[in-house]
Design a protein around this motif. Sequence first.
Motif, PDB file in Angstrom:
ATOM      1  N   ASP A 361       0.833  -1.195   0.000  1.00  0.00           N
ATOM      2  CA  ASP A 361       0.000   0.000   0.000  1.00  0.00           C
ATOM      3  C   ASP A 361       0.872   1.250   0.000  1.00  0.00           C
ATOM      4  O   ASP A 361       1.963   1.269   0.571  1.00  0.00           O
ATOM      5  CB  ASP A 361      -0.903   0.030   1.238  1.00  0.00           C
ATOM      6  N   ARG A 362       0.335   2.310  -0.598  1.00  0.00           N
ATOM      7  CA  ARG A 362       1.066   3.576  -0.605  1.00  0.00           C
ATOM      8  C   ARG A 362       1.069   4.189   0.795  1.00  0.00           C
ATOM      9  O   ARG A 362       0.184   3.903   1.611  1.00  0.00           O
ATOM     10  CB  ARG A 362       0.415   4.547  -1.601  1.00  0.00           C
ATOM     11  N   ASP A 363       2.053   5.030   1.069  1.00  0.00           N
ATOM     12  CA  ASP A 363       2.123   5.713   2.350  1.00  0.00           C
ATOM     13  C   ASP A 363       0.999   6.739   2.457  1.00  0.00           C
ATOM     14  O   ASP A 363       0.716   7.485   1.510  1.00  0.00           O
ATOM     15  CB  ASP A 363       3.472   6.432   2.518  1.00  0.00           C
ATOM     16  N   ILE A 364       0.370   6.775   3.616  1.00  0.00           N
ATOM     17  CA  ILE A 364      -0.725   7.709   3.865  1.00  0.00           C
ATOM     18  C   ILE A 364      -0.426   8.474   5.138  1.00  0.00           C
ATOM     19  O   ILE A 364       0.009   7.898   6.136  1.00  0.00           O
ATOM     20  CB  ILE A 364      -2.077   6.960   3.990  1.00  0.00           C
ATOM     21  N   ASP A 365      -0.663   9.799   5.098  1.00  0.00           N
ATOM     22  CA  ASP A 365      -0.423  10.620   6.282  1.00  0.00           C
ATOM     23  C   ASP A 365      -1.309  10.163   7.436  1.00  0.00           C
ATOM     24  O   ASP A 365      -2.420   9.669   7.238  1.00  0.00           O
ATOM     25  CB  ASP A 365      -0.747  12.096   5.980  1.00  0.00           C
ATOM     26  N   GLY A 366      -0.799  10.373   8.660  1.00  0.00           N
ATOM     27  CA  GLY A 366      -1.616  10.083   9.834  1.00  0.00           C
ATOM     28  C   GLY A 366      -1.120   8.865  10.588  1.00  0.00           C
ATOM     29  O   GLY A 366      -0.311   8.080  10.094  1.00  0.00           O
ATOM     30  N   VAL A 367      -1.640   8.735  11.815  1.00  0.00           N
ATOM     31  CA  VAL A 367      -1.240   7.618  12.674  1.00  0.00           C
ATOM     32  C   VAL A 367      -2.446   6.819  13.161  1.00  0.00           C
ATOM     33  O   VAL A 367      -2.337   6.055  14.111  1.00  0.00           O
ATOM     34  CB  VAL A 367      -0.417   8.128  13.882  1.00  0.00           C
ATOM     35  N   GLY A 368      -3.604   7.020  12.559  1.00  0.00           N
ATOM     36  CA  GLY A 368      -4.775   6.242  12.951  1.00  0.00           C
ATOM     37  C   GLY A 368      -5.509   6.806  14.156  1.00  0.00           C
ATOM     38  O   GLY A 368      -5.969   6.050  15.016  1.00  0.00           O
ATOM     39  N   LEU A 369      -5.635   8.143  14.232  1.00  0.00           N
ATOM     40  CA  LEU A 369      -6.341   8.758  15.362  1.00  0.00           C
ATOM     41  C   LEU A 369      -7.634   9.456  14.944  1.00  0.00           C
ATOM     42  O   LEU A 369      -8.424   9.842  15.803  1.00  0.00           O
ATOM     43  CB  LEU A 369      -5.432   9.779  16.057  1.00  0.00           C
ATOM     44  N   GLY A 370      -7.856   9.634  13.643  1.00  0.00           N
ATOM     45  CA  GLY A 370      -9.025  10.388  13.182  1.00  0.00           C
ATOM     46  C   GLY A 370     -10.349   9.808  13.645  1.00  0.00           C
ATOM     47  O   GLY A 370     -11.148  10.473  14.309  1.00  0.00           O
ATOM     48  N   LEU A 371     -10.602   8.542  13.322  1.00  0.00           N
ATOM     49  CA  LEU A 371     -11.878   7.915  13.697  1.00  0.00           C
ATOM     50  C   LEU A 371     -12.001   7.664  15.199  1.00  0.00           C
ATOM     51  O   LEU A 371     -13.093   7.787  15.752  1.00  0.00           O
ATOM     52  CB  LEU A 371     -12.079   6.623  12.900  1.00  0.00           C
ATOM     53  N   PRO A 372     -10.909   7.281  15.903  1.00  0.00           N
ATOM     54  CA  PRO A 372     -11.041   7.190  17.364  1.00  0.00           C
ATOM     55  C   PRO A 372     -11.469   8.509  18.009  1.00  0.00           C
ATOM     56  O   PRO A 372     -12.266   8.514  18.953  1.00  0.00           O
ATOM     57  CB  PRO A 372      -9.629   6.784  17.813  1.00  0.00           C
ATOM     58  N   ILE A 373     -10.966   9.630  17.494  1.00  0.00           N
ATOM     59  CA  ILE A 373     -11.388  10.927  18.019  1.00  0.00           C
ATOM     60  C   ILE A 373     -12.874  11.144  17.721  1.00  0.00           C
ATOM     61  O   ILE A 373     -13.628  11.645  18.564  1.00  0.00           O
ATOM     62  CB  ILE A 373     -10.531  12.054  17.404  1.00  0.00           C
ATOM     63  N   VAL A 374     -13.307  10.752  16.520  1.00  0.00           N
ATOM     64  CA  VAL A 374     -14.725  10.876  16.163  1.00  0.00           C
ATOM     65  C   VAL A 374     -15.598  10.076  17.125  1.00  0.00           C
ATOM     66  O   VAL A 374     -16.625  10.563  17.619  1.00  0.00           O
ATOM     67  CB  VAL A 374     -14.955  10.409  14.706  1.00  0.00           C
ATOM     68  N   ARG A 375     -15.212   8.835  17.414  1.00  0.00           N
ATOM     69  CA  ARG A 375     -16.002   7.984  18.299  1.00  0.00           C
ATOM     70  C   ARG A 375     -16.058   8.575  19.713  1.00  0.00           C
ATOM     71  O   ARG A 375     -17.130   8.611  20.346  1.00  0.00           O
ATOM     72  CB  ARG A 375     -15.413   6.574  18.318  1.00  0.00           C
ATOM     73  N   ARG A 376     -14.937   9.058  20.208  1.00  0.00           N
ATOM     74  CA  ARG A 376     -14.917   9.593  21.575  1.00  0.00           C
ATOM     75  C   ARG A 376     -15.702  10.896  21.672  1.00  0.00           C
ATOM     76  O   ARG A 376     -16.399  11.145  22.657  1.00  0.00           O
ATOM     77  CB  ARG A 376     -13.465   9.781  22.041  1.00  0.00           C
ATOM     78  N   LEU A 377     -15.610  11.749  20.649  1.00  0.00           N
ATOM     79  CA  LEU A 377     -16.416  12.961  20.645  1.00  0.00           C
ATOM     80  C   LEU A 377     -17.896  12.625  20.497  1.00  0.00           C
ATOM     81  O   LEU A 377     -18.753  13.306  21.070  1.00  0.00           O
ATOM     82  CB  LEU A 377     -15.968  13.893  19.515  1.00  0.00           C
TER      83      LEU A 377
END
Length: 547
Positions: A361-377
């Motif tokens: 897979d190609r490199d993608i920015d980020g560390v996997g926090l976007g959706l966890p933040i969505v769920r917690r908010l």
Amino acid sequence: MPERRNTPDEDFDTEKSQAVVRIIIVGVAILYSAAQVQIGAAAPYQTGVFYFILQYLVFSLIVERWISLRPGENVPRRLITITADIGGLTYVMSVGDATFTPLYSILIWVTVGNGLRFGVAYLKISTLASLVSIAVTTVFNAYWRQNPFMVMTLVSTTVLVPAYIHSLLEHLRRAYARAQEASLSKSRFLAQASHDLRQPIHAISLFTACLRDARLGAEELRMVENIDRSLQSVSRLFKSLLDISTLDSGKVEPSREPVAIDDILKDVWRQNADAAQLCGTELRSLACDAVVTTDRALFTTMLQNIVSNAIKYAPGRPILIGCRRRGGRLAVQVYDRGPGIATEHQAKVFEEFYQVRRRGDRDIDGVGLGLPIVRRLGDLLDVAVDLRSVPGRGTCVTLGNLPIARVPRPAADRPAHEPTATISGLRVLLVEDDEAVRLATANLLRRWGCRVQAEPAIPEAVADFDLLITDFDLGNGVTGTDCIAAVRTRAGRDVPTVVMSGYDEARVREDLGSPDVTILSKPVRTAELRSVILAARTGRRPPAASV
């Protein structure tokens, strides 16, 4: 480390479950007693015991109702129920014969149950009360007096079992304390690392903005744009780290108000339009006239994270933001026609730092926090977060359960004039202890036509100015709060103020103690800075900030 205290909801759950189990056990005791009455009807005490347990059922129902009406920790109520439980068992075992000896098992349940549910102190109180119960029963029950070895067995069991439970609770408490300390250390590290790294990135982004206006050639301008895009990727990463550390701190408190959902959709579209264009993605947002009750900033952060994810993982594919009414509720949905997410990954993408990656897979920015933040908010705002994805066809993320407000749609802000034309000639007092950031900010403001007085610390004398821009940490224990108070005192008026900080807004806002000061999180985008300066000068509401 101090013993952890339950939250009010946890207190309610433990008390309520204890009350329900008590009712069940009393019901079983009634059936058992009724059977004994039928078997030994000649024994008058058995009928008395039967009616006593019936009365105790009424008491149990009253306690359950008391807990429902007045939830939360109530020490007198707990002591009353412990006394009543052990006292009632003592009476039944004392007046009965061998047939009621099995009730000792309930005595152990009361002892251990109170310890497990309410803590070590209640375990000790219940154990002592149970030993007294055994002593009283032995005095009044001939069968127990005739079987001293049985009594010794019950006494040793009453001591050893709670002692073992006490040991387990202590191990659990220490393990919990270590886990809490590790979690807090992680949060402190993330917050500090994010803050320290934001400062140089903020300076670089401002210098890049200055270069963009420096009449560069086409090739040099493309290089500047590439630098800026890379900085934006780093900025998003720091924002995610700061959001997580802020949520971990427990200091995020929603501020719900009627919000025109279309304003949020437009804000998010504007924030992502450039990124979508660079990826060859068509980003569309359908208009919606609904007004919902939510926290504007926190919900904007949720939607922004989802749209940003869609752009990253579905480049070159169309993305649609739309709304659906469901009864008196509204759902905001983001559709993309990307590669989709396999079923086995769909639940895990809401875990922190989890990313769907395959070999090659190609490199993608980020560390996997976007959706966890969505769920917690979402949990914080009572917004239902749902993800549906079909591999090869795309993904739909729904933010549902938004209550539709029964109020007219708020009037839209006046259209913004061209910022450069409006802020030209603006007199700005800039207070920033970091030399690189101070130089970059002053240069950028001067390119926009502002007249700038740049200071490394709170100035002793201030010229007449229209706007104060200050960093929050100014060194030597001085903060932006001190700067604002000193400058406003010397100016003799409440001048409009913008605070730029690498800390989360809630922490800065708490220290400032004022709702009329605009806060920007570093690194600040130049468009955002111009917009906020314009809003502060004209008295309009600035754009919503993130967590």
